[in-house]
Design a protein around this motif. Sequence first.
Motif, PDB file in Angstrom:
ATOM      1  N   THR A 287      60.279  60.128  13.938  1.00 23.83           N
ATOM      2  CA  THR A 287      58.925  60.579  13.600  1.00 23.83           C
ATOM      3  C   THR A 287      58.628  61.846  14.376  1.00 23.83           C
ATOM      4  OG1 THR A 287      58.154  58.328  13.140  1.00 23.83           O
ATOM      5  CG2 THR A 287      56.481  59.979  13.611  1.00 23.83           C
ATOM      6  N   ILE A 288      58.236  62.882  13.650  1.00 22.65           N
ATOM      7  CA  ILE A 288      57.886  64.164  14.252  1.00 22.65           C
ATOM      8  C   ILE A 288      56.369  64.308  14.194  1.00 22.65           C
ATOM      9  CG2 ILE A 288      58.190  66.671  14.119  1.00 22.65           C
ATOM     10  CD1 ILE A 288      60.857  66.160  12.707  1.00 22.65           C
ATOM     11  N   SER A 289      55.766  64.568  15.313  1.00 16.75           N
ATOM     12  CA  SER A 289      54.310  64.664  15.356  1.00 16.75           C
ATOM     13  C   SER A 289      53.830  65.794  14.448  1.00 16.75           C
ATOM     14  CB  SER A 289      53.823  64.904  16.783  1.00 16.75           C
ATOM     15  OG  SER A 289      54.181  66.212  17.210  1.00 16.75           O
ATOM     16  N   ALA A 290      52.598  65.674  13.990  1.00 16.90           N
ATOM     17  CA  ALA A 290      52.031  66.689  13.100  1.00 16.90           C
ATOM     18  C   ALA A 290      52.024  68.062  13.768  1.00 16.90           C
ATOM     19  CB  ALA A 290      50.622  66.282  12.684  1.00 16.90           C
TER      20      ALA A 290
ATOM     21  N   THR B 262      57.538  61.070   9.156  1.00 16.51           N
ATOM     22  CA  THR B 262      58.674  60.195   9.455  1.00 16.51           C
ATOM     23  C   THR B 262      59.809  60.465   8.484  1.00 16.51           C
ATOM     24  OG1 THR B 262      57.256  58.456  10.361  1.00 16.51           O
ATOM     25  CG2 THR B 262      59.462  57.803   9.648  1.00 16.51           C
ATOM     26  N   PHE B 263      61.009  60.619   9.039  1.00 11.95           N
ATOM     27  CA  PHE B 263      62.222  60.793   8.243  1.00 11.95           C
ATOM     28  C   PHE B 263      63.073  59.535   8.373  1.00 11.95           C
ATOM     29  CE2 PHE B 263      60.762  65.035   9.009  1.00 11.95           C
ATOM     30  CZ  PHE B 263      61.175  65.799   7.923  1.00 11.95           C
ATOM     31  N   ASN B 264      63.656  59.111   7.249  1.00 10.26           N
ATOM     32  CA  ASN B 264      64.469  57.901   7.226  1.00 10.26           C
ATOM     33  C   ASN B 264      65.815  58.147   6.566  1.00 10.26           C
ATOM     34  OD1 ASN B 264      62.638  55.664   8.190  1.00 10.26           O
ATOM     35  ND2 ASN B 264      61.377  56.464   6.530  1.00 10.26           N
ATOM     36  N   ALA B 265      66.775  57.350   6.957  1.00 10.40           N
ATOM     37  CA  ALA B 265      68.041  57.238   6.242  1.00 10.40           C
ATOM     38  C   ALA B 265      68.460  55.783   6.320  1.00 10.40           C
ATOM     39  CB  ALA B 265      69.105  58.146   6.849  1.00 10.40           C
ATOM     40  N   SER B 266      69.141  55.309   5.288  1.00 10.26           N
ATOM     41  CA  SER B 266      69.469  53.889   5.267  1.00 10.26           C
ATOM     42  C   SER B 266      70.714  53.637   4.431  1.00 10.26           C
ATOM     43  CB  SER B 266      68.293  53.100   4.682  1.00 10.26           C
ATOM     44  OG  SER B 266      68.585  51.730   4.614  1.00 10.26           O
ATOM     45  N   GLU B 267      71.534  52.726   4.905  1.00  9.69           N
ATOM     46  CA  GLU B 267      72.647  52.183   4.122  1.00  9.69           C
ATOM     47  C   GLU B 267      72.627  50.679   4.305  1.00  9.69           C
ATOM     48  OE1 GLU B 267      76.539  53.526   3.624  1.00  9.69           O
ATOM     49  OE2 GLU B 267      76.139  55.546   4.386  1.00  9.69           O
TER      50      GLU B 267
ATOM     51  N   LEU C 291      47.335  51.042   8.940  1.00  3.74           N
ATOM     52  CA  LEU C 291      48.564  50.293   8.742  1.00  3.74           C
ATOM     53  C   LEU C 291      49.783  51.200   8.846  1.00  3.74           C
ATOM     54  CD1 LEU C 291      47.498  47.982   5.771  1.00  3.74           C
ATOM     55  CD2 LEU C 291      47.389  47.536   8.228  1.00  3.74           C
ATOM     56  N   LYS C 292      50.880  50.623   9.290  1.00  7.79           N
ATOM     57  CA  LYS C 292      52.125  51.363   9.498  1.00  7.79           C
ATOM     58  C   LYS C 292      52.728  51.767   8.157  1.00  7.79           C
ATOM     59  CE  LYS C 292      56.492  51.080  12.070  1.00  7.79           C
ATOM     60  NZ  LYS C 292      57.349  50.225  12.933  1.00  7.79           N
ATOM     61  N   ASP C 293      53.150  53.018   8.049  1.00  8.64           N
ATOM     62  CA  ASP C 293      53.714  53.508   6.792  1.00  8.64           C
ATOM     63  C   ASP C 293      54.766  54.572   7.089  1.00  8.64           C
ATOM     64  OD1 ASP C 293      54.264  54.115   4.180  1.00  8.64           O
ATOM     65  OD2 ASP C 293      52.436  55.283   3.846  1.00  8.64           O
ATOM     66  N   THR C 294      56.012  54.132   7.254  1.00  6.76           N
ATOM     67  CA  THR C 294      57.119  55.049   7.514  1.00  6.76           C
ATOM     68  C   THR C 294      58.071  55.139   6.324  1.00  6.76           C
ATOM     69  OG1 THR C 294      58.609  53.374   8.452  1.00  6.76           O
ATOM     70  CG2 THR C 294      57.035  54.412   9.957  1.00  6.76           C
ATOM     71  N   ASN C 295      57.685  54.537   5.197  1.00  8.89           N
ATOM     72  CA  ASN C 295      58.555  54.464   4.019  1.00  8.89           C
ATOM     73  C   ASN C 295      59.840  53.696   4.295  1.00  8.89           C
ATOM     74  OD1 ASN C 295      56.994  56.047   2.025  1.00  8.89           O
ATOM     75  ND2 ASN C 295      57.302  57.683   3.527  1.00  8.89           N
ATOM     76  N   ASN C 296      59.764  52.745   5.184  1.00 10.72           N
ATOM     77  CA  ASN C 296      60.875  51.828   5.448  1.00 10.72           C
ATOM     78  C   ASN C 296      60.276  50.434   5.612  1.00 10.72           C
ATOM     79  OD1 ASN C 296      62.963  50.259   6.449  1.00 10.72           O
ATOM     80  ND2 ASN C 296      63.826  51.891   7.700  1.00 10.72           N
ATOM     81  N   SER C 297      60.322  49.652   4.547  1.00  7.21           N
ATOM     82  CA  SER C 297      59.654  48.352   4.564  1.00  7.21           C
ATOM     83  C   SER C 297      60.262  47.390   5.574  1.00  7.21           C
ATOM     84  CB  SER C 297      59.670  47.723   3.161  1.00  7.21           C
ATOM     85  OG  SER C 297      58.825  48.442   2.295  1.00  7.21           O
TER      86      SER C 297
ATOM     87  N   GLY D 273      67.401  62.343  19.298  1.00  6.55           N
ATOM     88  CA  GLY D 273      66.336  61.364  19.424  1.00  6.55           C
ATOM     89  C   GLY D 273      66.089  60.526  18.187  1.00  6.55           C
ATOM     90  N   VAL D 274      67.009  60.584  17.214  1.00  9.74           N
ATOM     91  CA  VAL D 274      66.885  59.730  16.034  1.00  9.74           C
ATOM     92  C   VAL D 274      67.283  58.300  16.426  1.00  9.74           C
ATOM     93  CG1 VAL D 274      67.628  59.320  13.659  1.00  9.74           C
ATOM     94  CG2 VAL D 274      67.442  61.670  14.525  1.00  9.74           C
ATOM     95  N   SER D 275      66.436  57.351  16.121  1.00  4.97           N
ATOM     96  CA  SER D 275      66.728  55.949  16.421  1.00  4.97           C
ATOM     97  C   SER D 275      67.581  55.357  15.304  1.00  4.97           C
ATOM     98  CB  SER D 275      65.441  55.135  16.561  1.00  4.97           C
ATOM     99  OG  SER D 275      64.661  55.617  17.638  1.00  4.97           O
TER     100      SER D 275
END
Length: 444
Positions: A94-97, A113-118, A422-428, A53-55
């Motif tokens: 995003t994993i619910s609390a 929220t977990f992120n990965a980016s390249e 405000l939205k805050d997923t650590n991915n601007s 389920g990771v987008s």
Amino acid sequence: MKKICYFLLLTIIATVFSCKKEDGVTTGIQPVNLAVNLTYALDSSEYTLPVKGVSVKLTNTATSSILSSTSNDSGIARFAGIPAGTYDVDATITISADNYYTITGTYVAEDVTFNASEKNRAIAVGNDVSIAMTLVAGSTGEWVIKQVYFAGSNRTDGALFRDQFFEVYNNSDQVLYADSLYIGQVFGRQSFTSSNYYTQTNGQMDWTQSLNMPTGIDANNDFVYTRTLLMIPGTGTTYPVQPGKSIVIAQTAMNHKVPWTGANGTTISVKNPDLTVDLSAANFETYYAGFLSTPLASDVDNVSVPNVEVIQYFGNDWIMDNNGRDGYVIFKVDSSQAVKNWPMYNFPSTSTPSSTATKYYQVPLKYVIDAVEIQPINAEDRIPKKFGAMYDAGFASVPKGAYSSQSVIRKTLKTINGRIVLKDTNNSTEDFDYFEVATPGGFK
């Protein structure tokens, strides 16, 4: 004659097919099957977080086209038959609390929220290509960077850079105090043309090579380096900020829509007031004149607006990079830390820096509450990222670039009893939108 015509026909057909084949080679658009393999960076093996389920989003940097997929039970997101090219690859879940507590036994107040980016990942021609990405959880704080107006307004009809401002927001449900909140303008590589410093494999400056940098620390990943460092003054409870409210820090707290008198007595005005903003009611302003022998005429001290404390400055005023090549952090520290005494280092020059060369504060990322990376909108103008995925997996941009009057603005996530969260997923890239004209105190 018939034989000659037949021979010419065969030659033409062969030439056409040859050209088509050659076209296929030179365009490099042969389809690629891409698999994105997702795992977590976990300190504990006592539990397993969901990889299904990771987008995953692919953004072609040349065309801005977007492809999306979702990971399967094995944590693999597949993209079939995509064109070879250069892509931004962003993954998030995003994993619910409640679910996070069930899995880990750790209570958290908000969803995680977990992120990965390249960024600028080249995907070459080939039948099957695989990318491994590691998901990390960023820390979310009660304070967030809400709006950054770095672009400025039109050079001839607007206010140039004089109307820049920075907005910080109380994203919690409690009263917070802005006293001793630090704002840092993060320094790093600004272009690819200079080769007078050491670089990492990702192209960013290699701070481990800075003069007198101690060994035994991770100078590149555990710290950032500022060229401007400002602090909100106060005794601890001087400047309360209500839930869902913000503070605006102006470069110059004046109404830039109307004429005003500069420090040298000249009149400062704009041709088109619609291109700029009224900052006369800003909560704080920067004032550099006391540090400079020849301050800018536009650096006027509005006595009705408190000044921030300038710990470190660069240039003739707090001028943010109009092209969008800076990063920004906000942080607070406890009483054990004397920020003014934190170490400062020269940038990692390939030659020995002079005794008067600029030094940059080394800011531990463990104290950072929020970080936002700014990048130019065009892929060819981008610079290597300054922040890892834990602090900002993406970046924010304005479509029209420098001197456009546009600002980046954090998106609204939800409203609770009238309070905007405000939205805050650590991915601007995901968290920010833009205003066509910067709007202090506005929402998107």
